[in-house]
Design a protein around this motif. Structure first.
Motif, PDB file in Angstrom:
ATOM      1  N   ARG A   7       8.527   1.671  -1.169  1.00  0.00           N
ATOM      2  CA  ARG A   7       9.312   2.721  -1.815  1.00  0.00           C
ATOM      3  C   ARG A   7       9.011   4.090  -1.244  1.00  0.00           C
ATOM      4  NH1 ARG A   7       9.907   6.782  -4.998  1.00  0.00           N
ATOM      5  NH2 ARG A   7       7.727   7.105  -5.447  1.00  0.00           N
ATOM      6  N   ALA A   8       7.740   4.434  -1.128  1.00  0.00           N
ATOM      7  CA  ALA A   8       7.363   5.738  -0.576  1.00  0.00           C
ATOM      8  C   ALA A   8       5.909   5.695  -0.149  1.00  0.00           C
ATOM      9  CB  ALA A   8       7.568   6.846  -1.616  1.00  0.00           C
ATOM     10  N   TRP A   9       5.546   6.573   0.770  1.00  0.00           N
ATOM     11  CA  TRP A   9       4.139   6.729   1.117  1.00  0.00           C
ATOM     12  C   TRP A   9       3.856   8.204   1.388  1.00  0.00           C
ATOM     13  CZ3 TRP A   9       3.663   8.961   5.827  1.00  0.00           C
ATOM     14  CH2 TRP A   9       4.597   8.651   6.824  1.00  0.00           C
ATOM     15  N   VAL A  10       2.582   8.563   1.240  1.00  0.00           N
ATOM     16  CA  VAL A  10       2.144   9.924   1.534  1.00  0.00           C
ATOM     17  C   VAL A  10       0.829   9.843   2.319  1.00  0.00           C
ATOM     18  CG1 VAL A  10       1.065  10.215  -0.738  1.00  0.00           C
ATOM     19  CG2 VAL A  10       1.664  12.222   0.581  1.00  0.00           C
ATOM     20  N   HIS A  25       0.561   4.428  -0.774  1.00  0.00           N
ATOM     21  CA  HIS A  25       1.886   3.820  -0.860  1.00  0.00           C
ATOM     22  C   HIS A  25       2.273   3.725  -2.329  1.00  0.00           C
ATOM     23  CE1 HIS A  25       0.023   2.409   2.856  1.00  0.00           C
ATOM     24  NE2 HIS A  25       1.230   2.181   3.339  1.00  0.00           N
ATOM     25  N   SER A  26       3.338   4.366  -2.728  1.00  0.00           N
ATOM     26  CA  SER A  26       3.840   4.324  -4.095  1.00  0.00           C
ATOM     27  C   SER A  26       4.860   3.194  -4.172  1.00  0.00           C
ATOM     28  CB  SER A  26       4.480   5.669  -4.446  1.00  0.00           C
ATOM     29  OG  SER A  26       5.032   5.635  -5.724  1.00  0.00           O
ATOM     30  N   ALA A  34       5.007  12.823   4.044  1.00  0.00           N
ATOM     31  CA  ALA A  34       5.515  11.787   3.143  1.00  0.00           C
ATOM     32  C   ALA A  34       6.788  11.178   3.703  1.00  0.00           C
ATOM     33  CB  ALA A  34       5.785  12.366   1.755  1.00  0.00           C
ATOM     34  N   HIS A  35       7.051   9.980   3.227  1.00  0.00           N
ATOM     35  CA  HIS A  35       8.305   9.285   3.553  1.00  0.00           C
ATOM     36  C   HIS A  35       8.760   8.586   2.281  1.00  0.00           C
ATOM     37  CE1 HIS A  35      11.283   6.853   5.617  1.00  0.00           C
ATOM     38  NE2 HIS A  35      10.822   5.827   4.944  1.00  0.00           N
ATOM     39  N   ILE A  36      10.035   8.756   1.936  1.00  0.00           N
ATOM     40  CA  ILE A  36      10.607   8.079   0.771  1.00  0.00           C
ATOM     41  C   ILE A  36      11.713   7.156   1.260  1.00  0.00           C
ATOM     42  CG2 ILE A  36      11.812   8.341  -1.426  1.00  0.00           C
ATOM     43  CD1 ILE A  36      10.515  11.146  -1.613  1.00  0.00           C
ATOM     44  N   GLU A  37      11.516   5.878   1.061  1.00  0.00           N
ATOM     45  CA  GLU A  37      12.492   4.851   1.458  1.00  0.00           C
ATOM     46  C   GLU A  37      13.530   4.645   0.365  1.00  0.00           C
ATOM     47  OE1 GLU A  37      13.947   2.028   4.209  1.00  0.00           O
ATOM     48  OE2 GLU A  37      12.275   3.415   4.485  1.00  0.00           O
ATOM     49  N   ARG A  38      13.070   4.558  -0.889  1.00  0.00           N
ATOM     50  CA  ARG A  38      13.947   4.356  -2.040  1.00  0.00           C
ATOM     51  C   ARG A  38      13.555   5.370  -3.103  1.00  0.00           C
ATOM     52  NH1 ARG A  38      12.175  -0.448  -0.401  1.00  0.00           N
ATOM     53  NH2 ARG A  38      10.584  -0.667  -2.022  1.00  0.00           N
ATOM     54  N   ASP A  39      14.502   6.195  -3.510  1.00  0.00           N
ATOM     55  CA  ASP A  39      14.214   7.213  -4.505  1.00  0.00           C
ATOM     56  C   ASP A  39      15.133   7.024  -5.703  1.00  0.00           C
ATOM     57  OD1 ASP A  39      12.973   9.413  -5.611  1.00  0.00           O
ATOM     58  OD2 ASP A  39      14.088  10.892  -4.454  1.00  0.00           O
TER      59      ASP A  39
END
Length: 182
Positions: free
Chosen positions: A123-126, A82-83, A149-154
């Protein structure tokens, strides 16, 4: 006024305290890593996550043998990295707190259809396949291949977004006031 200079004499190797002192001044992006090897999920906060290749998409991080998540990460076939950004500070603190159930209902989390645990709205996860584990001193370096991956806020290229970093034992938010123009 700048802090005084400290020089550490060379010996066979630095002490653990001296080594930590060097890296306290080196900020790191904040991630939370989750894994489940069949005994229930674990989570830990890490600042050692780095991308090492885009083709194939590989990342790397290390985990101390002293971490409560070390056993599970030594056996898990997949992980989720999780980033985090400043909006995810509570998730970062959760992964950094020892002696608690990190999957109690204090944070919202779900399982992917493939079984991995993800914290919601970060924010994001991979999702990654663990492809190599390397023993390095009292830590294990884990190399993983990105699968999904999923990016919620970029943030747009060149923008800071709401970056969360860890520096000198505290959390920091990068923003326009922290940008250096050069």
């Amino acid at each position: 006024m700048p802090a005084s200079k400290v020089t550490i004499d060379a010996t066979d190797s630095l002490s653990a305290d001296d080594f930590k002192a060097v890296f306290r001044g080196h900020p790191g992006g904040v991630s939370v890593i989750t894994a489940d090897a069949g005994d229930g999920p674990v989570a830990l906060t890490a600042t050692s996550v780095a991308s090492i290749s885009v083709d194939p998409p590989l990342l790397v991080f290390s985990i101390s043998a002293l971490s409560s998540a070390a056993d599970v990460l030594s056996r898990a076939a997949t992980i989720v990295v999780h980033s985090l950004d400043v909006h995810d500070l509570e998730v970062a603190k959760l992964g950094a707190t020892s002696g608690i159930d990190r999957f109690a209902q204090s944070q919202s989390w779900t399982r992917l259809s493939t079984g991995e645990t993800v914290f919601d709205n970060v924010r994001a996860w991979v999702r990654c396949d663990v492809i190599q584990r390397i023993q390095a001193g009292t830590s294990t370096v884990i190399v993983a291949r990105a699968l999904q991956a999923h990016i919620e806020r970029d943030a747009q290229p060149g923008e800071l977004g709401d970056a969360l970093v860890y520096h000198n034992r505290s959390w920091h938010h990068l923003n326009e006031n922290s940008r250096l123009n050069g």
